[in-house]
Each structure stands twice: as structure tokens, then as C-alpha cells.
Design a protein around this motif. Structure first.
Motif, PDB file in Angstrom:
ATOM      1  N   ASP A 171       0.829  -1.205   0.000  1.00 53.25           N
ATOM      2  CA  ASP A 171       0.000   0.000   0.000  1.00 53.25           C
ATOM      3  C   ASP A 171       0.865   1.257   0.000  1.00 53.25           C
ATOM      4  O   ASP A 171       0.544   2.244  -0.673  1.00 53.25           O
ATOM      5  CB  ASP A 171      -0.927   0.010   1.213  1.00 53.25           C
ATOM      6  CG  ASP A 171      -1.978  -1.092   1.153  1.00 53.25           C
ATOM      7  OD1 ASP A 171      -2.270  -1.566   0.036  1.00 53.25           O
ATOM      8  OD2 ASP A 171      -2.483  -1.486   2.222  1.00 53.25           O
ATOM      9  N   ALA A 184       2.239   1.631  -3.472  1.00 57.02           N
ATOM     10  CA  ALA A 184       1.200   2.108  -4.388  1.00 57.02           C
ATOM     11  C   ALA A 184       0.937   3.593  -4.170  1.00 57.02           C
ATOM     12  O   ALA A 184       0.753   4.350  -5.140  1.00 57.02           O
ATOM     13  CB  ALA A 184      -0.083   1.297  -4.178  1.00 57.02           C
ATOM     14  N   PHE A 185       0.914   4.003  -2.917  1.00 57.64           N
ATOM     15  CA  PHE A 185       0.755   5.427  -2.600  1.00 57.64           C
ATOM     16  C   PHE A 185       1.882   6.252  -3.218  1.00 57.64           C
ATOM     17  O   PHE A 185       1.655   7.301  -3.830  1.00 57.64           O
ATOM     18  CB  PHE A 185       0.738   5.606  -1.074  1.00 57.64           C
ATOM     19  CG  PHE A 185       0.924   7.016  -0.610  1.00 57.64           C
ATOM     20  CD1 PHE A 185      -0.123   7.929  -0.662  1.00 57.64           C
ATOM     21  CD2 PHE A 185       2.152   7.433  -0.119  1.00 57.64           C
ATOM     22  CE1 PHE A 185       0.048   9.232  -0.227  1.00 57.64           C
ATOM     23  CE2 PHE A 185       2.335   8.744   0.309  1.00 57.64           C
ATOM     24  CZ  PHE A 185       1.278   9.651   0.255  1.00 57.64           C
ATOM     25  N   THR A 186       3.112   5.747  -3.102  1.00 56.09           N
ATOM     26  CA  THR A 186       4.269   6.441  -3.676  1.00 56.09           C
ATOM     27  C   THR A 186       4.170   6.495  -5.193  1.00 56.09           C
ATOM     28  O   THR A 186       4.481   7.524  -5.819  1.00 56.09           O
ATOM     29  CB  THR A 186       5.570   5.742  -3.251  1.00 56.09           C
ATOM     30  OG1 THR A 186       5.635   5.683  -1.821  1.00 56.09           O
ATOM     31  CG2 THR A 186       6.786   6.504  -3.761  1.00 56.09           C
ATOM     32  N   ALA A 187       3.724   5.401  -5.809  1.00 60.03           N
ATOM     33  CA  ALA A 187       3.579   5.375  -7.269  1.00 60.03           C
ATOM     34  C   ALA A 187       2.556   6.403  -7.733  1.00 60.03           C
ATOM     35  O   ALA A 187       2.782   7.120  -8.722  1.00 60.03           O
ATOM     36  CB  ALA A 187       3.176   3.971  -7.723  1.00 60.03           C
ATOM     37  N   ARG A 188       1.440   6.503  -7.015  1.00 60.35           N
ATOM     38  CA  ARG A 188       0.440   7.497  -7.394  1.00 60.35           C
ATOM     39  C   ARG A 188       0.969   8.911  -7.197  1.00 60.35           C
ATOM     40  O   ARG A 188       0.697   9.810  -8.009  1.00 60.35           O
ATOM     41  CB  ARG A 188      -0.844   7.275  -6.589  1.00 60.35           C
ATOM     42  CG  ARG A 188      -1.622   6.031  -7.020  1.00 60.35           C
ATOM     43  CD  ARG A 188      -2.995   5.990  -6.395  1.00 60.35           C
ATOM     44  NE  ARG A 188      -2.920   5.782  -4.947  1.00 60.35           N
ATOM     45  CZ  ARG A 188      -2.902   4.598  -4.358  1.00 60.35           C
ATOM     46  NH1 ARG A 188      -2.955   3.487  -5.092  1.00 60.35           N
ATOM     47  NH2 ARG A 188      -2.836   4.505  -3.054  1.00 60.35           N
ATOM     48  N   ARG A 213       3.886   9.751  -7.671  1.00 63.55           N
ATOM     49  CA  ARG A 213       4.799   9.942  -8.804  1.00 63.55           C
ATOM     50  C   ARG A 213       4.052  10.177 -10.112  1.00 63.55           C
ATOM     51  O   ARG A 213       4.668  10.414 -11.143  1.00 63.55           O
ATOM     52  CB  ARG A 213       5.717   8.728  -8.943  1.00 63.55           C
ATOM     53  CG  ARG A 213       6.816   8.626  -7.901  1.00 63.55           C
ATOM     54  CD  ARG A 213       8.036   9.343  -8.390  1.00 63.55           C
ATOM     55  NE  ARG A 213       9.143   9.325  -7.439  1.00 63.55           N
ATOM     56  CZ  ARG A 213      10.170  10.156  -7.528  1.00 63.55           C
ATOM     57  NH1 ARG A 213      10.213  11.050  -8.501  1.00 63.55           N
ATOM     58  NH2 ARG A 213      11.154  10.107  -6.661  1.00 63.55           N
ATOM     59  N   TYR A 220       1.651   7.939 -11.502  1.00 63.43           N
ATOM     60  CA  TYR A 220       1.152   6.744 -12.167  1.00 63.43           C
ATOM     61  C   TYR A 220      -0.308   6.507 -11.794  1.00 63.43           C
ATOM     62  O   TYR A 220      -0.739   6.811 -10.677  1.00 63.43           O
ATOM     63  CB  TYR A 220       2.006   5.532 -11.799  1.00 63.43           C
ATOM     64  CG  TYR A 220       3.438   5.665 -12.248  1.00 63.43           C
ATOM     65  CD1 TYR A 220       3.769   5.594 -13.588  1.00 63.43           C
ATOM     66  CD2 TYR A 220       4.462   5.885 -11.329  1.00 63.43           C
ATOM     67  CE1 TYR A 220       5.074   5.731 -14.018  1.00 63.43           C
ATOM     68  CE2 TYR A 220       5.782   6.026 -11.741  1.00 63.43           C
ATOM     69  CZ  TYR A 220       6.078   5.953 -13.082  1.00 63.43           C
ATOM     70  OH  TYR A 220       7.375   6.104 -13.495  1.00 63.43           O
ATOM     71  N   ARG A 221      -1.060   5.926 -12.723  1.00 61.30           N
ATOM     72  CA  ARG A 221      -2.480   5.687 -12.515  1.00 61.30           C
ATOM     73  C   ARG A 221      -2.862   4.309 -13.054  1.00 61.30           C
ATOM     74  O   ARG A 221      -2.178   3.737 -13.907  1.00 61.30           O
ATOM     75  CB  ARG A 221      -3.320   6.763 -13.235  1.00 61.30           C
ATOM     76  CG  ARG A 221      -3.130   8.172 -12.698  1.00 61.30           C
ATOM     77  CD  ARG A 221      -3.682   8.324 -11.287  1.00 61.30           C
ATOM     78  NE  ARG A 221      -3.552   9.685 -10.770  1.00 61.30           N
ATOM     79  CZ  ARG A 221      -2.509  10.120 -10.068  1.00 61.30           C
ATOM     80  NH1 ARG A 221      -1.506   9.289  -9.791  1.00 61.30           N
ATOM     81  NH2 ARG A 221      -2.479  11.373  -9.621  1.00 61.30           N
ATOM     82  N   GLU A 271      -0.882   0.731 -14.206  1.00 62.75           N
ATOM     83  CA  GLU A 271       0.550   1.020 -14.127  1.00 62.75           C
ATOM     84  C   GLU A 271       1.032   1.094 -12.689  1.00 62.75           C
ATOM     85  O   GLU A 271       2.195   0.792 -12.409  1.00 62.75           O
ATOM     86  CB  GLU A 271       0.873   2.311 -14.868  1.00 62.75           C
ATOM     87  CG  GLU A 271       2.356   2.464 -15.179  1.00 62.75           C
ATOM     88  CD  GLU A 271       2.648   3.597 -16.131  1.00 62.75           C
ATOM     89  OE1 GLU A 271       3.737   3.581 -16.734  1.00 62.75           O
ATOM     90  OE2 GLU A 271       1.790   4.494 -16.278  1.00 62.75           O
ATOM     91  N   VAL A 272       0.142   1.474 -11.762  1.00 62.52           N
ATOM     92  CA  VAL A 272       0.519   1.502 -10.346  1.00 62.52           C
ATOM     93  C   VAL A 272       0.910   0.095  -9.891  1.00 62.52           C
ATOM     94  O   VAL A 272       1.976  -0.116  -9.302  1.00 62.52           O
ATOM     95  CB  VAL A 272      -0.629   2.051  -9.478  1.00 62.52           C
ATOM     96  CG1 VAL A 272      -0.314   1.883  -7.994  1.00 62.52           C
ATOM     97  CG2 VAL A 272      -0.890   3.517  -9.797  1.00 62.52           C
ATOM     98  N   HIS A 320      10.048   4.518 -10.093  1.00 64.29           N
ATOM     99  CA  HIS A 320       9.977   5.165 -11.405  1.00 64.29           C
ATOM    100  C   HIS A 320      11.195   4.857 -12.267  1.00 64.29           C
ATOM    101  O   HIS A 320      11.435   5.514 -13.277  1.00 64.29           O
ATOM    102  CB  HIS A 320       9.797   6.682 -11.244  1.00 64.29           C
ATOM    103  CG  HIS A 320      10.856   7.355 -10.425  1.00 64.29           C
ATOM    104  ND1 HIS A 320      11.171   6.983  -9.137  1.00 64.29           N
ATOM    105  CD2 HIS A 320      11.689   8.395 -10.715  1.00 64.29           C
ATOM    106  CE1 HIS A 320      12.134   7.754  -8.669  1.00 64.29           C
ATOM    107  NE2 HIS A 320      12.479   8.608  -9.614  1.00 64.29           N
TER     108      HIS A 320
END
Length: 253
Positions: free
Chosen positions: A99, A102-106, A108, A110-111, A114-115, A155
Motif C-alpha cells: 500500500d 502504491a501510494f508512492t507510485a500514485r 509519482r 502513475y495511474r 501502471e501503479v 519510477h
């Protein structure tokens, strides 16, 4: 063969706090495929330099360029080119590993699918599969460090900036994290801040030592070892580190 382009290029960095000159003209360059160990005693200006390299602190003078992007004129563009592991690998301890990633990816940008793709790739890369569903607060220090490195890698940046990545780990955990850094350094530029001299020999292709805000050594671990006087058989790197960082030392490599 062409000389590799420097992915990290810092020139003439200076920073003062009142009358204290913390950093007094530091130049750093790191090319793809290099792992640079960044060392210095407490108060040498190491943390201040790391904060300037990552944009958390504005230099009084000098420039920082990350993968061809100037940090001062295009901070977001420059920051897209590096992943940062702060000292202590801070994270939201109540969150589960996947989680948090995923929070970090969003964050950055990403949606959607891709997350999950980014999270799965980072988890696999740093071998977090056994604990991806655990809360971060329940992890060992080694897995907390791995989680911190995973967020820095989400990323897939060409540059990694790691602050004390093995601090406080047991010998087995240090071995695992060092092996991971060596593997990541094959196709990236990495700067690794550390106070552990054995880490230079174990991980780094180059070492920079600073003292009182100035660079006093820049070279390979073998070149550092070659400076040890004849007759010193034990704690060789400790000996040369003390010599280079003595209070009155003015030597510059």
C-alpha cells in the motif's frame, strides 16, 4: 570508447549557516555504472551536501545537474531522474508495504494498472515478496531498508541517492543490501553516503571524503588503500581516514 556522461554533476557547492561554513566548494560527478561512497566525519558537511544534491536545501552557490537537468531551474524535472533513500528510510509505519509503494507510485503520477505494475516490479527487484502484505512497523530493519529502496526505484530512475542505507543493520542484512546496491549500480549512477569504511571496499567503485566542508580525497578504494603508510597492517582504512580528516588537515586529493 567514449567517456560516459556524468549523471550527477555538482559544481562549486557552498552553504553557510550564519558564520558556520558547512560546505566550502564541493565538486562531485558520478557516471552511469559508478557507485560513489561519500564519507566524512560528523560535522564535515556530508548531510548538508546530500540535502543540496536532492533539492531539500538550496545552496548559497554552485549548481546541481541530474541526468542533464538543472536542479535549480527545473527542480521537478531533475527530481524525476533520481530516487532518494533518506537516512533511516522513513515511511508510514502503519501502512502495508504494497500500500505504501502504491501510494508512492500514485504520488509519482502513475495511474490505473501502471501503479500495480510499478509496485510488482519494485517488490521483485528488491525481494520484498515475503512481506509485501505486512505493516511496515512490523518489518525488520533490513526489510524496512528494502522498502525504502523500493520506493526510490518505483519510477526506474537513472540516479539513486542513498543516505546511510545499511546503518543499524546486522551483518546478514548488510550483506543483502550491499549486494542489492552493487546490482543496481551496474546501470545507474549511485551516490551512497556512509560512515562505514568497509562499505567502500564492499560496494563502491569510487570514494569521496570530505572534511570541514572541503573535499580531501577523490579516487578508487585501491587508491585510498595505497595512501596507507608502510607498516600499517590493521584497520588500514581507519588509519588513512583519520589522517585525511584530522582537524588541521589541509590535504586535498
Amino acid at each position: 570508447m567514449d567517456t560516459p556522461t556524468n549523471l550527477i554533476q555538482a559544481t562549486g557547492l557552498r552553504k553557510s549557516f550564519g558564520t558556520l561554513e558547512a560546505v566550502r566548494g564541493i565538486d562531485l560527478c558520478v557516471a552511469r555504472g559508478e557507485v560513489l561512497g561519500f564519507l566524512g566525519p560528523n560535522g564535515a558537511g556530508k548531510s548538508t551536501t546530500m540535502r543540496m544534491l536532492t533539492g531539500f536545501l538550496q545552496p548559497d552557490a554552485g549548481t546541481v545537474n541530474i541526468a542533464g537537468v538543472d536542479l535549480a531551474t527545473d527542480p521537478l524535472g531533475a527530481k524525476r531522474n533520481f530516487g532518494y533513500l533518506p537516512e533511516g528510510a522513513p515511511a508510514y509505519s502503519e501502512m502495508r508495504v504494497e500500500d505504501f509503494l502504491a501510494f508512492t507510485a500514485r504520488a509519482r503520477g502513475y495511474r490505473g494498472a501502471e501503479v500495480a505494475q510499478r509496485v510488482n516490479l519494485a517488490v521483485a527487484r528488491v525481494h520484498l515478496e515475503p512481506c509485501r502484505g505486512q505493516r511496515i512497523e512490523t518489518l525488520s530493519k533490513g526489510y524496512k531498508r528494502r522498502t525504502g529502496i523500493a520506493q526510490a526505484l518505483l519510477h526506474d530512475p537513472p540516479v539513486l541517492i542513498l543516505d546511510e542505507p545499511t546503518d543499524g543493520l546486522d551483518p546478514n542484512q548488510k550483506f543483502e543490501v550491499r549486494q542489492l546496491v552493487r546490482d543496481l549500480g551496474k546501470d545507474r549512477a549511485i551516490i551512497l553516503s556512509t560512515h562505514i569504511l568497509e562499505e567502500v571496499e564492499a560496494v563502491c567503485t569510487r570514494a569521496v571524503i570530505i572534511n570541514r566542508g572541503r573535499m580531501v580525497f577523490d579516487g578508487t578504494p585501491k587508491e585510498l588503500d595505497a595512501r596507507v603508510p608502510a607498516g600499517v597492517a590493521h584497520n588500514r582504512l581507519d588509519h588513512i581516514f583519520r589522517t585525511l580528516t584530522a582537524v588541521n588537515s589541509k590535504e586535498r586529493a
